[in-house]
Design an enzyme around this catalytic site. Structure first.
Site, PDB file in Angstrom:
ATOM      1  CD  GLU A   1      -2.491  -1.002   2.495  1.00  0.00           C
ATOM      2  OE1 GLU A   1      -3.679  -1.335   2.205  1.00  0.00           O
ATOM      3  OE2 GLU A   1      -2.435  -0.291   3.557  1.00  0.00           O
TER       4      GLU A   1
ATOM      5  CB  CYS B   1       2.920   8.412   2.852  1.00  0.00           C
ATOM      6  SG  CYS B   1       3.114   6.778   4.073  1.00  0.00           S
TER       7      CYS B   1
ATOM      8  CB  CYS C   1       6.970  -4.140   9.492  1.00  0.00           C
ATOM      9  SG  CYS C   1       8.483  -3.631  10.126  1.00  0.00           S
TER      10      CYS C   1
ATOM     11  CB  CYS D   1       5.993  -2.281  16.348  1.00  0.00           C
ATOM     12  SG  CYS D   1       7.204  -1.937  16.427  1.00  0.00           S
TER      13      CYS D   1
ATOM     14  CB  CYS E   1       2.637  -1.066  13.939  1.00  0.00           C
ATOM     15  SG  CYS E   1       2.668  -0.660  12.068  1.00  0.00           S
TER      16      CYS E   1
ATOM     17  CB  SER F   1       9.155   7.556   9.200  1.00  0.00           C
ATOM     18  OG  SER F   1       9.310   6.941  10.656  1.00  0.00           O
TER      19      SER F   1
ATOM     20  CB  CYS G   1       0.948   6.705  11.250  1.00  0.00           C
ATOM     21  SG  CYS G   1       1.256   8.150  10.431  1.00  0.00           S
TER      22      CYS G   1
HETATM   23  N1  SAH Z   1       9.042   1.225  10.236  1.00  0.00           N
HETATM   24  C1  SAH Z   1       8.912   2.549  10.112  1.00  0.00           C
HETATM   25  C2  SAH Z   1       8.212   3.590   9.549  1.00  0.00           C
HETATM   26  C3  SAH Z   1       6.591   3.193   9.362  1.00  0.00           C
HETATM   27  S1  SAH Z   1       6.412   4.571   9.685  1.00  0.00           S
HETATM   28  C4  SAH Z   1       8.430   3.459  11.639  1.00  0.00           C
HETATM   29  O1  SAH Z   1       8.267   2.414  12.183  1.00  0.00           O
HETATM   30  O2  SAH Z   1       9.358   4.666  11.461  1.00  0.00           O
HETATM   31  C5  SAH Z   1       5.147   4.527  10.294  1.00  0.00           C
HETATM   32  C6  SAH Z   1       4.788   5.363  11.457  1.00  0.00           C
HETATM   33  O3  SAH Z   1       3.268   4.841  12.360  1.00  0.00           O
HETATM   34  C7  SAH Z   1       5.429   5.239  12.719  1.00  0.00           C
HETATM   35  O4  SAH Z   1       5.727   6.044  13.274  1.00  0.00           O
HETATM   36  C8  SAH Z   1       4.983   4.194  13.136  1.00  0.00           C
HETATM   37  O5  SAH Z   1       4.978   4.044  14.681  1.00  0.00           O
HETATM   38  C9  SAH Z   1       3.300   5.006  13.377  1.00  0.00           C
HETATM   39  N2  SAH Z   1       1.981   4.204  13.940  1.00  0.00           N
HETATM   40  C10 SAH Z   1       2.035   2.458  14.509  1.00  0.00           C
HETATM   41  N3  SAH Z   1       0.839   1.957  14.316  1.00  0.00           N
HETATM   42  C11 SAH Z   1      -0.129   3.562  14.652  1.00  0.00           C
HETATM   43  C12 SAH Z   1      -0.582   3.350  14.343  1.00  0.00           C
HETATM   44  N4  SAH Z   1      -1.981   2.773  15.444  1.00  0.00           N
HETATM   45  N5  SAH Z   1      -1.811   4.375  15.133  1.00  0.00           N
HETATM   46  C13 SAH Z   1      -0.806   5.991  14.961  1.00  0.00           C
HETATM   47  N6  SAH Z   1       0.485   5.311  14.300  1.00  0.00           N
HETATM   48  C14 SAH Z   1       0.881   4.317  14.484  1.00  0.00           C
HETATM   49 FE1  SF4 Z   2       7.586  -1.947  11.509  1.00  0.00          FE
HETATM   50 FE2  SF4 Z   2       4.741  -0.721  12.665  1.00  0.00          FE
HETATM   51 FE3  SF4 Z   2       7.218  -1.003  13.865  1.00  0.00          FE
HETATM   52 FE4  SF4 Z   2       7.484   0.545  12.149  1.00  0.00          FE
HETATM   53  S1  SF4 Z   2       5.840   0.617  13.666  1.00  0.00           S
HETATM   54  S2  SF4 Z   2       8.696  -1.092  12.797  1.00  0.00           S
HETATM   55  S3  SF4 Z   2       6.147  -0.382  10.542  1.00  0.00           S
HETATM   56  S4  SF4 Z   2       6.182  -2.455  12.969  1.00  0.00           S
END
Ligand code: SAH
Ligand code: SF4
Length: 344
Positions: free
Chosen positions: A94, A107, A114, A118, A121, A193, A334
């Protein structure tokens, strides 16, 4: 020369080397081809009208242009567009196009899924298939720009995946987007990021294109951060902050820290003090992001808790803003991008 090249994976130097060195063409040919692909978004040699028919035929045989294919498009109430793109092996990713006034930001994803998992996410919990090639990284941008019909102003590596788990291809993609003979997108308009993969941050501090850096922080101490973001067990906050200082010394750039507000998980006043202490001494800008509830066990912090948290940051002179996200109604914000998109 009978190797078939993936055209979108080539650097400007790569084009020149092949066209001059192997096809014995004059130097301006690479410029012309790059202009067609990167500036005019023409992906079919037949349309490259300033090249002879014979040359177009030869190029078609030797350099295939295969950008990802748009198979679904959704538009949010605020105008944000989300694209489902299919890759040549059938994998899907996406990519999102966000509009703010006259400006637009792509974006883009760096991986299919991934592997960092986390806990908050959607991308992280739906698993991982593979990293994207240079061609797939650059291609996402180009197909969205072609679809948009106008120049996109910025690109952020904030889609699916961890850019620093695919550093080489992300950097090669950036070199192509940034090269004046290719897409000519300024370094200040490109942002990576990361969840805090330390070796990637060090590599970035030595990288020739001074792109911007955002760090997904989300917790101000190791105990909580390791619980939310397993990557912290490998790269502690101390090692992360040390790497960021090296990047900052070399790049002279302010670093953006993303901090999602999850109700009663990371949003207390005490945590605000810890965050301010952690960021003391580093040029930081904090984006406070109300959590998008994609995982059942977490909820978005209340406005009152966000306000209280922010008042501590203000008091301690930390620069921040509360970000209201775009595209939430179509799951384009995000953390809402998933590895496999539902065919609804
Ligand atoms: N893996 C990288 C790039 C992905 S950016 C990273 O984590 O930075 C995606 C962004 O969305 C990251 O800042 C992540 O922490 C944030 N994110 C993930 N899940 C989210 C959620 N449910 N609500 C808001 N932000 C979220
Ligand atoms: Fe991966 Fe989502 Fe964590 Fe970014 S926030 S490192 S995309 S699991």
């Amino acid at each position: 020369m009978n190797v078939i090249h993936d055209a979108l994976s080539l650097s400007y130097e790569g084009w020149n080397k092949l066209l001059i060195g192997e096809l014995e063409l004059p130097r301006f040919r690479a410029d012309q081809i790059c202009q067609w692909i990167y500036q005019k978004k023409v992906f079919d040699y037949a349309e490259m009208t300033n090249l002879s028919k014979e040359l177009r035929e030869k190029l078609r045989e030797l350099f295939t242009i295969i950008p990802p294919m748009i198979i679904k498009e959704q538009v949010s109430r605020d105008g944000t567009q989300k694209f489902l793109l299919q890759l040549t092996d059938g994998e899907k990713i996406e990519s999102v196009l966000i509009h703010h006034g006259n400006h637009s930001t792509a974006c883009i994803s760096s991986q299919v899924g991934c592997q960092l998992g986390c806990s908050f996410c959607a991308t992280g919990i739906t698993g991982f298939s593979r990293s994207l090639s240079v061609s797939e990284i650059v291609g996402q941008f180009l197909v969205m720009e072609k679809r948009f019909g106008k120049d996109i102003n910025n690109v952020v590596f904030m889609g699916m995946g961890e850019p620093f788990c695919n550093t080489d291809n992300v950097f090669s993609g950036i070199l192509a987007l940034n090269n004046p003979k290719m897409r000519n997108l300024g370094a200040r308009h490109i942002s990576i990021s990361t969840s805090g993969v330390v070796p990637g941050i060090i590599d970035l501090s030595n990288f020739e294109v001074p792109v911007r850096l955002s760090v997904s922080l989300h917790a101000p101490n190791d105990a909580l951060r390791s619980k939310l973001m397993p990557v912290n067990r490998k790269y502690s906050l101390e090692s992360l902050m040390d790497a960021l200082k090296i990047y900052q010394e070399r790049a002279g750039e302010r670093i953006t820290f993303e901090y999602i507000m999850i109700d009663k998980v990371n949003d207390s006043v005490g945590e605000a003090y810890e965050l301010a202490t952690l960021l003391n001494g580093i040029g930081a800008y904090v984006n406070i992001i109300p959590y998008n509830p994609v995982i059942e066990k977490y909820e978005r912090s209340s406005d009152a808790r966000i306000k209280e948290f922010c008042s501590v940051l203000s008091k301690l002179h930390i620069e921040f803003e509360v970000r209201h996200e775009k595209g939430t109604d179509i799951d384009a914000a995000c953390g809402q991008l998933r590895k496999t998109m539902h065919n609804d």
